[in-house]
Design a protein around this motif. Structure first.
Motif: not given
Length: 94
Positions: A21-31, A37-46
């Protein structure tokens, strides 16, 4: 601001319907802004998405000793993961 300084509980996988439902840029800005939510990978690797604009993505983080190799420097896998993340998100922003 690194993800571990934000709300570490806002981690997860975004539903496909939301992505579609979103453009790629809009999705990334919302993230980046914590509206998705942020991806679990980023949380694991800080590390987290700090900046995004069309064709550009910047991640920020602070590895600790858990990511050191035997000679006491940050493992190349951490650098490769950051490179994969910023390049993939730069493409996704277009």
């Amino acid at each position: 601001m690194a993800m571990h300084d934000r709300n570490p509980g806002n981690v997860g996988v975004v539903p496909v319907e939301t992505l579609q439902s979103m453009s790629g840029l809009a999705f990334l800005q919302a993230w980046r802004d914590g509206r998705l939510p942020a991806p679990p990978m980023g949380a694991a690797l800080r590390f987290s998405l700090a900046e995004v604009e069309p064709g550009r993505a910047v991640f920020a983080g602070e590895p600790d000793a858990r990511f050191f190799n035997p000679i006491g420097t940050v493992h190349g896998g951490e650098a490769a993961t950051l490179l994969d993340s910023c390049m993939g998100r730069a493409v996704h922003s277009r």
